[in-house]
Design an enzyme around this catalytic site. Structure first.
Site, mmCIF file in Angstrom:
data_model
loop_
_atom_site.group_PDB
_atom_site.id
_atom_site.type_symbol
_atom_site.label_atom_id
_atom_site.label_comp_id
_atom_site.label_asym_id
_atom_site.label_seq_id
_atom_site.Cartn_x
_atom_site.Cartn_y
_atom_site.Cartn_z
ATOM 1 N N GLY A 8 37.233 36.538 33.545
ATOM 2 C CA GLY A 8 37.452 37.059 34.895
ATOM 3 C C GLY A 8 38.938 37.324 35.038
ATOM 4 C CB ALA A 9 41.060 39.955 33.944
ATOM 5 N N GLY A 10 40.359 39.024 37.430
ATOM 6 C CA GLY A 10 40.645 39.447 38.809
ATOM 7 C C GLY A 10 41.890 38.754 39.328
ATOM 8 N N GLY A 13 42.221 35.022 37.945
ATOM 9 C CA GLY A 13 42.352 35.005 36.482
ATOM 10 C C GLY A 13 43.681 35.579 36.023
ATOM 11 C CG ASP A 32 37.047 41.511 34.698
ATOM 12 O OD1 ASP A 32 37.539 40.621 35.428
ATOM 13 O OD2 ASP A 32 36.167 42.321 35.095
ATOM 14 N NE ARG A 81 35.202 30.596 50.760
ATOM 15 C CZ ARG A 81 35.636 29.707 51.646
ATOM 16 N NH1 ARG A 81 34.938 29.475 52.747
ATOM 17 N NH2 ARG A 81 36.763 29.059 51.448
ATOM 18 N NE ARG A 87 35.787 26.754 48.729
ATOM 19 C CZ ARG A 87 36.366 26.251 49.821
ATOM 20 N NH1 ARG A 87 35.645 25.649 50.754
ATOM 21 N NH2 ARG A 87 37.675 26.347 49.997
ATOM 22 C CG ASN A 94 29.933 33.765 41.908
ATOM 23 O OD1 ASN A 94 29.885 34.971 41.661
ATOM 24 N ND2 ASN A 94 30.811 33.249 42.740
ATOM 25 C CG HIS A 174 36.465 23.520 46.260
ATOM 26 N ND1 HIS A 174 37.662 23.283 46.886
ATOM 27 C CD2 HIS A 174 36.464 24.850 45.968
ATOM 28 C CE1 HIS A 174 38.340 24.420 46.967
ATOM 29 N NE2 HIS A 174 37.638 25.376 46.419
HETATM 30 O O1 TXD Z 1 39.776 26.502 43.925
HETATM 31 C C1 TXD Z 1 38.943 27.191 43.413
HETATM 32 N N1 TXD Z 1 38.029 26.640 42.632
HETATM 33 C C2 TXD Z 1 38.952 28.640 43.629
HETATM 34 C C3 TXD Z 1 37.804 29.401 43.288
HETATM 35 C C4 TXD Z 1 40.106 29.294 44.094
HETATM 36 C C5 TXD Z 1 40.196 30.657 44.036
HETATM 37 C C6 TXD Z 1 39.106 31.507 43.633
HETATM 38 N N2 TXD Z 1 37.894 30.798 43.454
HETATM 39 C C7 TXD Z 1 36.709 31.511 42.993
HETATM 40 O O2 TXD Z 1 36.974 32.168 41.762
HETATM 41 C C8 TXD Z 1 36.246 32.590 43.925
HETATM 42 O O3 TXD Z 1 35.483 32.059 44.985
HETATM 43 C C9 TXD Z 1 35.412 33.427 42.991
HETATM 44 O O4 TXD Z 1 34.136 32.860 42.833
HETATM 45 C C10 TXD Z 1 36.179 33.354 41.661
HETATM 46 C C11 TXD Z 1 37.070 34.556 41.397
HETATM 47 O O5 TXD Z 1 37.923 34.764 42.473
HETATM 48 P P1 TXD Z 1 38.997 35.972 42.452
HETATM 49 O O6 TXD Z 1 39.741 35.893 43.729
HETATM 50 O O7 TXD Z 1 39.745 35.967 41.194
HETATM 51 O O8 TXD Z 1 37.998 37.214 42.501
HETATM 52 P P2 TXD Z 1 38.216 38.690 41.917
HETATM 53 O O9 TXD Z 1 39.623 39.122 42.114
HETATM 54 O O10 TXD Z 1 37.127 39.523 42.508
HETATM 55 O O11 TXD Z 1 37.985 38.514 40.366
HETATM 56 C C12 TXD Z 1 36.768 38.177 39.817
HETATM 57 C C13 TXD Z 1 36.640 38.959 38.531
HETATM 58 C C14 TXD Z 1 36.537 40.468 38.742
HETATM 59 O O12 TXD Z 1 37.578 41.135 38.051
HETATM 60 C C15 TXD Z 1 35.173 40.823 38.137
HETATM 61 O O13 TXD Z 1 35.154 42.095 37.504
HETATM 62 C C16 TXD Z 1 35.013 39.688 37.146
HETATM 63 O O14 TXD Z 1 35.472 38.537 37.835
HETATM 64 N N3 TXD Z 1 33.649 39.514 36.669
HETATM 65 C C17 TXD Z 1 33.360 39.197 35.394
HETATM 66 N N4 TXD Z 1 34.157 38.950 34.361
HETATM 67 C C18 TXD Z 1 33.557 38.652 33.165
HETATM 68 N N5 TXD Z 1 32.222 38.565 33.019
HETATM 69 C C19 TXD Z 1 31.399 38.794 34.055
HETATM 70 N N6 TXD Z 1 30.057 38.707 33.891
HETATM 71 C C20 TXD Z 1 31.951 39.122 35.308
HETATM 72 N N7 TXD Z 1 31.448 39.419 36.522
HETATM 73 C C21 TXD Z 1 32.493 39.645 37.353
#
Ligand code: TXD
Length: 311
Positions: A8-10, A13, A32, A81, A87, A94, A174
């Site tokens: 997950g390079a969002g 990540g 990603d 979210r 969550r 997820n 959490h």
């Molecule tokens: O404290 C904590 N645990 C958290 C949790 C704090 C911050 C974010 N938290 C959770 O992490 C949030 O509730 C989400 O469930 C995840 C990811 O959050 P983020 O803010 O990074 O979301 P993004 O920017 O949308 O990035 C998610 C990326 C996005 O680029 C998608 O294309 C990718 O996940 N994605 C995947 N990557 C690889 N493989 C698969 N199958 C896939 N599906 C989506």
């Protein structure tokens, strides 16, 4: 060089990669599903390394084969979210994403330690442990470092004392039922409940519990990522440097705090083996009630997961 793969390079990540690269801890792989995105971010970040003088490789890929031989796998893949969502609302979407990420990465890195961030956090860590059939030392959820840092930040704002003087411990699940402890948290050794008047303290506790939601409401699209990724970077460093650092994390309980078969936030000692020990605080009656309430909510989400996935 150690190797860390971030799935997950969002926002979370890629920001994790940024903090980790600055620490020159390991070579980094970003994976990603979006074509070109992890490659672009990886290349862009690598092009910053000559400027900051860090010798780490950073690459992006859409293929799990790139993660081969990782020491640590960080899972941040999945939906964040939106305003108004809890969550737990992310569970169905997820679980599928994290299940795939856990399974695919294990094929290439059978000895890796997993740090899970995707929400609902405790249940996604549970899914990773169960699906991959890993010993509990090797799966840790990131929540407590973040929730405690939020509380520390709010205490610093209120007291005008350095953030370094403020230690806070937010334990439990959490979610909204997380448990900020006021007896164990302190300002330069003075318990918080003695340092702050009760109304100010209560306001800080409420703001901490809703800390994630506060950011979601401000951002409107997406959720917090700077503090969450700083938290995971601290955990990763503690593991790779074998620091035996005690920080609040989500860990698999086998009798600690009277809990079984559940991921739950507790002070955890992190070292090269991963989760080395769960520290058990002596809880008073009120604290115990809060723990039980929080554990019941996490259990409910674990049960909902078991209806979705065979584990
Ligand atoms: O404290 C904590 N645990 C958290 C949790 C704090 C911050 C974010 N938290 C959770 O992490 C949030 O509730 C989400 O469930 C995840 C990811 O959050 P983020 O803010 O990074 O979301 P993004 O920017 O949308 O990035 C998610 C990326 C996005 O680029 C998608 O294309 C990718 O996940 N994605 C995947 N990557 C690889 N493989 C698969 N199958 C896939 N599906 C989506």
């Amino acid at each position: 060089m150690n190797k860390i793969s971030i799935i997950g390079a969002g926002m979370t990540g890629s920001t994790t990669a940024h903090w980790l690269a600055e620490r020159e801890l390991a070579d980094l792989v970003l994976v990603d599903v979006i074509e070109g995105m992890p490659q672009g971010k990886g290349l862009d970040m690598f092009e910053a390394m000559p400027i900051i003088g860090r010798d780490v490789e950073i690459v992006g890929s859409n293929d799990y084969a790139a993660t081969k031989g990782s020491d640590i796998i960080i899972i941040t893949a999945g939906l964040p979210r939106k305003p108004g969502m809890s969550r737990d609302d992310l569970l169905t979407a997820n679980a599928e994403i994290v299940g795939k990420a856990a399974g695919e990465t294990l094929k290439y890195s059978p000895d890796a330690i997993y740090i899970v961030l995707t929400n609902p956090l405790d249940t996604m860590a549970y899914l990773t442990l169960k699906l991959n059939k890993l010993p509990r030392e090797r799966v840790i959820g990131q929540a407590g470092v973040l929730d405690s840092a939020r509380m520390r930040a709010f205490v610093a704002m209120e007291t005008h004392v350095s953030v370094e003087n403020i230690d806070c411990y937010v334990l439990g699940g959490h979610g909204d039922e997380m448990v900020p402890l006021t007896r164990h948290s302190n300002v330069a050794g003075i318990p918080l409940r003695d340092y702050l008047p009760s109304d100010k303290l209560e306001a800080i506790l409420n703001r901490t519990r809703k800390g994630g939601g506060e950011i979601v409401n401000l951002l409107k699209t997406g959720s917090a990522f700077y503090a969450p990724s700083a938290a995971v970077a601290q955990m990763t460093e503690a593991i790779l440097k074998d620091k035996h650092l005690i920080v609040p994390c989500s860990a698999y309980m086998q009798g600690e705090y009277g809990l079984h078969d559940i991921f739950f936030g507790a002070p955890v000692k992190l070292g090269r083996k991963g989760m080395e020990q769960i520290i058990e605080y002596q809880l008073d009656g009120d604290e115990k009630i809060l723990f039980e309430k929080s554990a019941a909510t996490v259990k409910e989400t674990h049960e909902a997961l078991k209806k979705l996935v065979k584990i």
